[in-house]
Scaffold this motif. Structure first.
Motif, PDB file in Angstrom:
ATOM      1  N   PRO A   1     -22.978 -39.044  19.353  1.00  0.00           N
ATOM      2  CA  PRO A   1     -23.399 -39.612  18.067  1.00  0.00           C
ATOM      3  C   PRO A   1     -22.448 -40.736  17.645  1.00  0.00           C
ATOM      4  O   PRO A   1     -21.349 -40.886  18.186  1.00  0.00           O
ATOM      5  N   LEU A   2     -22.866 -41.510  16.679  1.00  0.00           N
ATOM      6  CA  LEU A   2     -22.055 -42.620  16.173  1.00  0.00           C
ATOM      7  C   LEU A   2     -21.628 -42.334  14.741  1.00  0.00           C
ATOM      8  O   LEU A   2     -22.359 -41.706  13.963  1.00  0.00           O
ATOM      9  N   TYR A   3     -20.413 -42.827  14.378  1.00  0.00           N
ATOM     10  CA  TYR A   3     -19.816 -42.525  13.076  1.00  0.00           C
ATOM     11  C   TYR A   3     -19.514 -43.835  12.345  1.00  0.00           C
ATOM     12  O   TYR A   3     -18.894 -44.745  12.910  1.00  0.00           O
TER      13      TYR A   3
ATOM     14  N   THR B   1     -22.495 -25.526   8.411  1.00  0.00           N
ATOM     15  CA  THR B   1     -21.605 -25.605   9.575  1.00  0.00           C
ATOM     16  C   THR B   1     -21.440 -27.022  10.092  1.00  0.00           C
ATOM     17  O   THR B   1     -20.324 -27.490  10.345  1.00  0.00           O
ATOM     18  N   ARG B   2     -22.534 -27.744  10.241  1.00  0.00           N
ATOM     19  CA  ARG B   2     -22.427 -29.074  10.843  1.00  0.00           C
ATOM     20  C   ARG B   2     -21.598 -30.022   9.977  1.00  0.00           C
ATOM     21  O   ARG B   2     -20.949 -30.934  10.473  1.00  0.00           O
ATOM     22  N   TYR B   3     -21.593 -29.807   8.660  1.00  0.00           N
ATOM     23  CA  TYR B   3     -20.816 -30.664   7.761  1.00  0.00           C
ATOM     24  C   TYR B   3     -19.317 -30.412   7.946  1.00  0.00           C
ATOM     25  O   TYR B   3     -18.530 -31.356   8.088  1.00  0.00           O
TER      26      TYR B   3
ATOM     27  N   VAL C   1     -23.207 -40.065   9.899  1.00  0.00           N
ATOM     28  CA  VAL C   1     -23.313 -39.705  11.320  1.00  0.00           C
ATOM     29  C   VAL C   1     -24.736 -39.943  11.772  1.00  0.00           C
ATOM     30  O   VAL C   1     -25.687 -39.398  11.201  1.00  0.00           O
ATOM     31  N   THR C   2     -24.877 -40.750  12.796  1.00  0.00           N
ATOM     32  CA  THR C   2     -26.201 -41.072  13.338  1.00  0.00           C
ATOM     33  C   THR C   2     -26.374 -40.377  14.684  1.00  0.00           C
ATOM     34  O   THR C   2     -25.497 -40.463  15.555  1.00  0.00           O
ATOM     35  N   GLY C   3     -27.518 -39.705  14.862  1.00  0.00           N
ATOM     36  CA  GLY C   3     -27.781 -39.045  16.144  1.00  0.00           C
ATOM     37  C   GLY C   3     -26.975 -37.779  16.325  1.00  0.00           C
ATOM     38  O   GLY C   3     -26.560 -37.447  17.441  1.00  0.00           O
TER      39      GLY C   3
ATOM     40  N   THR D   1     -14.504 -36.942   1.821  1.00  0.00           N
ATOM     41  CA  THR D   1     -15.080 -36.196   0.692  1.00  0.00           C
ATOM     42  C   THR D   1     -16.603 -36.203   0.699  1.00  0.00           C
ATOM     43  O   THR D   1     -17.225 -35.469  -0.078  1.00  0.00           O
ATOM     44  N   GLY D   2     -17.208 -37.030   1.540  1.00  0.00           N
ATOM     45  CA  GLY D   2     -18.670 -37.072   1.591  1.00  0.00           C
ATOM     46  C   GLY D   2     -19.151 -37.289   3.013  1.00  0.00           C
ATOM     47  O   GLY D   2     -18.489 -37.968   3.804  1.00  0.00           O
ATOM     48  N   LEU D   3     -20.305 -36.734   3.336  1.00  0.00           N
ATOM     49  CA  LEU D   3     -20.834 -36.837   4.702  1.00  0.00           C
ATOM     50  C   LEU D   3     -22.353 -36.750   4.637  1.00  0.00           C
ATOM     51  O   LEU D   3     -22.918 -35.933   3.903  1.00  0.00           O
ATOM     52  N   ARG D   4     -23.002 -37.653   5.386  1.00  0.00           N
ATOM     53  CA  ARG D   4     -24.451 -37.541   5.471  1.00  0.00           C
ATOM     54  C   ARG D   4     -24.891 -37.872   6.898  1.00  0.00           C
ATOM     55  O   ARG D   4     -24.165 -38.511   7.661  1.00  0.00           O
ATOM     56  N   PHE D   5     -26.099 -37.398   7.239  1.00  0.00           N
ATOM     57  CA  PHE D   5     -26.643 -37.581   8.579  1.00  0.00           C
ATOM     58  C   PHE D   5     -27.901 -38.436   8.485  1.00  0.00           C
ATOM     59  O   PHE D   5     -28.712 -38.272   7.569  1.00  0.00           O
TER      60      PHE D   5
END
Length: 907
Positions: free
Chosen positions: A834-836, A887-889, A826-828, A871-875
């Motif tokens: 934001p963009l995904y 929370t944001r995740y 996730v950008t921005g 299963t995975g998420l990064r900013f």
């Protein structure tokens, strides 16, 4: 005759005139206690003693120029406060003039009339701390006097330079400062009594323009200027704009009490439209004083005002019947009760007002029966009162229409501020507009409208009676019982509300006699209901301030009446909502749909946020059997929702969720604004909660429903700093409730055949998230604990939890490896859009907006649909500051999977 001689002659005449008015004022005060207190006020302004009212710490300016107390006042002060020999000598007195305005010394003065003083000082001669001390002293004296005599007393501190420029101290909730202008000076000069101090120089010069006035004041010998006169400014003429502004102001005051202001409207109308009106009323009065004319028509400013206005309307009104409104207005204002003196009308010892009014009714040609009828106003029936009240409104509307026709041609923006114009417009609208369900006001001239005995009965004797009558006994007929109808209404609750809110009914003073006829009415319920209405709307009432009118109207009080007179009900069949608005209007509305309770709750919460008063002072809920669960739940829901949305403080952000009359409701407050959401089913409510996490959440579920009870118990088990997962199998689905480390709740729903796989993937996501948060953390390290529990509900409704953390961990080890799963960047995050970038073994979508995620996955051949699992998420990129924690995740996981779930399965 020299200039000085002419001034001294006019001054001598004024002193005779003022002394005569003062003596008239003293003779009309109804009792010795009021006289002593009122006459003590100038004395108290001259001393600063700890034992005497008005004491302030530290040095305070004192004194009234030239004031010498009378012997009775000195004796009263010395004996009352045990302080003989007080020194009143003040070499530099602060008060240049103390004057009393209004109805004093006139036929309009009554035992309930206000005492309004002008305390005139020269502010530029004093330091701010000295002025503050003097203002505190004046306030203390004012409060003491009001407490002693239980009558409104106002001491307005007016700066002499400001009066010169027609700027006055005022009561914020009585006046419209920008509209009064020079017209208040006209009223001051013709109606005031100088209690002590210097004489306004205006009184001793003829009608001259401002330049000549200033020249004459400068020609005064220094000794006269400093010792006898105060310059409050000349009054030669008044602009049409000033007259219009003041007329609008008086129209507003007349809305609350037309009998007090209708003559003031009349004189302003005369000033505006009478071609023969060349001089102001104060000029006519001053001419008479200079000539030495001191009869009642000169001394009594109310008589002067009435006769000028009556003469104007007699010449200008096409409908001469409306003149009777003026006559009755005067009669009701004076309330002389002439029928009690019918055998003494020629006596020379009649009370002042009685003698004057006998002269008037003789001129008007009133018969004894007409006099008796007007004396008996408080026993007029409702229809007669309404007819009379409509005539008064017609009279006022004619004035308003005539005045408003002049408005477009004038530039009133220089005379009336935008806020004052808003006040005027909204007050006129609230009083003259007809609104459905509005409770009309009862008209009375009694000090209190309370009746000792009230009667309610069916208006007809038929079985299908649909009308009720409220009446009282006509006290003018002695022992003979003559009923006077106060109001009829086809709804008993509305009739009871009208009587209570207009204060005809008093819980302490009034005895109710109720005949239900053929109707099955619990008579005690009526009395209890009226007690409740009176307690809330009268005893806990708050004043309607001008500040309220500068904003849209909101409810300042509410009462909800449920199933009145319906016992043993298992559902809501009838609802009444009674409320009073910030614009002074009261309403009662009846509903038959139980869902209205949801709408009323939203109104109560929204409007409650404006003042944040305690619930019990702001709202009352009346039910026939408050001990029954049906009603207990409703009362509790209203109070808990109010506590959450209005009263909650501190760092926590509570969100209250419940079920009310078939609807699921979520209530919270964010940035001071209410968030009130209504849903048809719990799934939509859960989605709303998942999509709107809080920074410091406190999720509260009212357990009046199976699903809400489940959620309540899940939240009760949550440990701060821990990620907790509870899953439940319902039919062919698995419901997965995740509470993050801050206490936010996210609900993921998947087909039952995907349970093991999804839980294993969720375990992986929790692990990755905790690791990411730990890596990003600077300072305090969040807990790395996360657990999984299975929830089951027995047939009896008992809820149990089984720890399945180890089992899920095993499934993760066995089933997660080698699967096709998704990750996202996730950008921005936190920006407007934001963009995904969604990635899998099949490639990535590249950065796209959230609403294009599903289509982009399909286009790139990336798995989508309900089986797609993140299963995975990064900013990355610019990230706005957000709360720490997980929370944001979990929020982004929920949003991404929600979008992917809307796409049909592609693999």
């Amino acid at each position: 005759m020299t200039f000085t001689e002419k001034i001294e002659k006019n001054h001598k005449n004024f002193l005779i005139f003022n002394k005569t008015k003062y003596e008239k004022f003293q003779s009309l005060i109804p009792n010795n206690n009021i006289r002593r207190i009122v006459n003590s006020i100038p004395f108290l302004l001259c001393v600063n003693d700890k034992k005497i009212p008005g004491y302030v710490e530290g040095p305070s300016p004192l004194g009234i120029y030239g004031y010498t107390p009378d012997k009775d006042t000195v004796k009263y002060i010395e004996s009352r406060f045990h302080r003989p020999g007080l020194n009143l000598e003040n070499p530099a007195p602060i008060v240049q003039m103390l004057a009393l305005l209004g109805s004093v010394a006139t036929i309009a003065y009554t035992r309930d009339s206000d005492f309004d003083y002008w305390v005139c000082i020269d502010r530029k001669n004093y330091r701010p701390e000295e002025l503050a001390a003097f203002e505190a002293k004046v306030t203390a004296i004012q409060n003491w006097a009001m407490k002693e005599i239980n009558i409104e007393v106002h001491l307005f501190i007016n700066d002499i330079d400001n009066i010169h420029r027609n700027i006055y101290a005022e009561d914020d909730d009585e006046a419209f400062g920008s509209t009064i202008g020079a017209t208040l000076k006209d009223e001051f000069y013709r109606s005031s009594v100088i209690i002590a101090g210097k004489t306004p120089f205006w009184w001793v010069v003829p009608r001259i323009n401002d330049d000549d006035y200033l020249k004459l004041f400068e020609q005064l010998p220094h000794e006269l200027r400093e010792t006898k006169f105060v310059d409050l400014g000349n009054l030669y003429s008044i602009t049409k704009e000033d007259f219009l502004g003041a007329a609008l102001f008086q129209l507003i005051k007349a809305l609350g009490n037309p009998f007090k202001s209708i003559l003031k409207i009349g004189i302003l109308e005369k000033y505006l439209f009478d071609s023969g009106m060349t001089h102001l009323l104060c000029h006519k009065l001053k001419t008479a004083v200079h000539k030495g004319i001191f009869d009642d028509r000169t001394i009594d400013s109310y008589i002067i005002l009435f006769e000028e206005v009556y003469d104007y309307y007699n010449k200008s009104l096409q409908d001469k019947q409306l003149l009777n409104i003026l006559r009755q207005n005067l009669y009701f204002k004076i309330n002389p009760q002439l029928s009690k003196y019918s055998g003494l009308k020629d006596s020379k010892n009649l009370p002042y007002r009685v003698g004057i009014m006998f002269d008037y009714v003789k001129q008007w040609g009133w018969t004894d029966s007409m006099i008796k009828d007007n004396d008996n106003f408080d026993n007029w029936d409702y229809r007669k009162i309404i007819t009379f009240w409509n005539q008064v409104k017609t009279f006022m509307l004619l004035s308003y229409q005539k005045i408003s026709m002049e408005l477009p041609a004038l530039n009133l923006s220089q005379k009336i501020s935008s806020s004052d114009f808003t006040l005027i417009s909204r007050k006129i609208k609230s009083h003259f507009s007809a609104n459905e369900g509005e409770i009309d006001q009862y008209v009375t001239f009694k000090e209190t409208p309370n009746e000792s005995i009230l009667y309610i009965e069916p208006a007809t004797g038929s079985v299908d009676n649909s009308e009720w009558r409220l009446y009282k006994r006509d006290t003018s007929e002695g022992a003979r019982f003559v009923p006077t109808t106060l109001k009829t209404e086809n709804d008993l609750v509305k009739l009871a509300a009208w009587a209570a809110m207009n204060k005809l009914y008093s819980p302490v003073f009034t005895r109710m006699q109720i005949q239900s006829g053929y109707s099955r009415i619990n008579q005690n319920l009526i009395t209890e209901l009226m007690n409740s209405i009176s307690s809330l709307f009268n005893e806990k009432d708050i004043p309607i301030t001008n500040a309220f009118y500068l904003n849209p109207a909101f409810n300042i009080m509410n009462m909800v009446i449920i199933n009145f007179n319906i016992e043993n009900a298992d559902s809501i069949r009838c609802i009444y909502h009674i409320y009073r608005t910030s614009w002074g209007q009261s309403f009662i509305k009846r509903y038959s749909s139980s869902e209205t309770l949801v709408d009323i709750l939203k109104i109560i919460l929204n409007d409650g946020l404006v003042q944040k008063r305690p619930f019990d002072d702001y709202c009352s809920i009346v039910t026939p059997e408050p001990f029954k669960k049906l009603y207990k739940d409703i009362i509790r829901i209203y109070k808990d929702a109010y506590s959450c949305a209005v009263e909650a403080g501190g760092t926590k952000q509570p969100r209250f969720t419940t079920k009310l009359e078939g609807k699921y409701i979520s209530v919270s407050r964010r940035a001071g604004a209410l968030r009130f959401s209504v849903f048809d089913n719990p799934l939509k409510a859960l989605a709303e909660i998942s999509l709107s996490p809080f920074r410091h959440p406190e999720n509260i579920f009212f357990p009046n429903d199976t699903r809400l009870n489940v959620l309540s118990q899940i939240m009760a088990r949550h440990k701060p700093g821990c990620v907790s997962v509870v899953y439940e199998e319902i039919s062919s689905y698995v419901f997965i409730y995740l509470t993050d480390d801050t206490g936010n709740l996210f609900t993921y729903i998947k087909p039952l055949d995907q349970k093991d796989r999804y839980l294993a993937c969720l375990f992986e996501f929790c692990k990755n998230t905790i690791d990411s948060v730990y890596a990003d953390s600077a300072g305090s390290v969040p807990s790395r604990e996360y657990d999984f529990h299975k929830m089951t509900i027995s047939k009896q409704g008992d809820i149990s939890f089984t720890n399945e953390t180890s089992s899920v961990r095993e499934q993760h080890l066995l089933k997660f490896a080698g699967g096709s799963y998704l990750s996202a960047e996730v950008t921005g995050f936190g920006t407007k859009e934001p963009l995904y970038d969604i990635s899998s073994a099949f490639g990535s979508t590249g950065p796209v907006p959230l609403n294009q995620v599903g289509a982009a996955c399909v286009q790139r051949g990336i798995p989508a649909g309900s089986s797609a699992v993140l299963t995975g998420l990064r900013f990355s990129g610019p990230v706005t500051k957000q709360n720490s924690g997980t929370t944001r995740y979990f929020l982004e996981k929920y949003k991404i999977e929600l979008m992917l779930g809307r796409v049909g399965n592609t693999r």
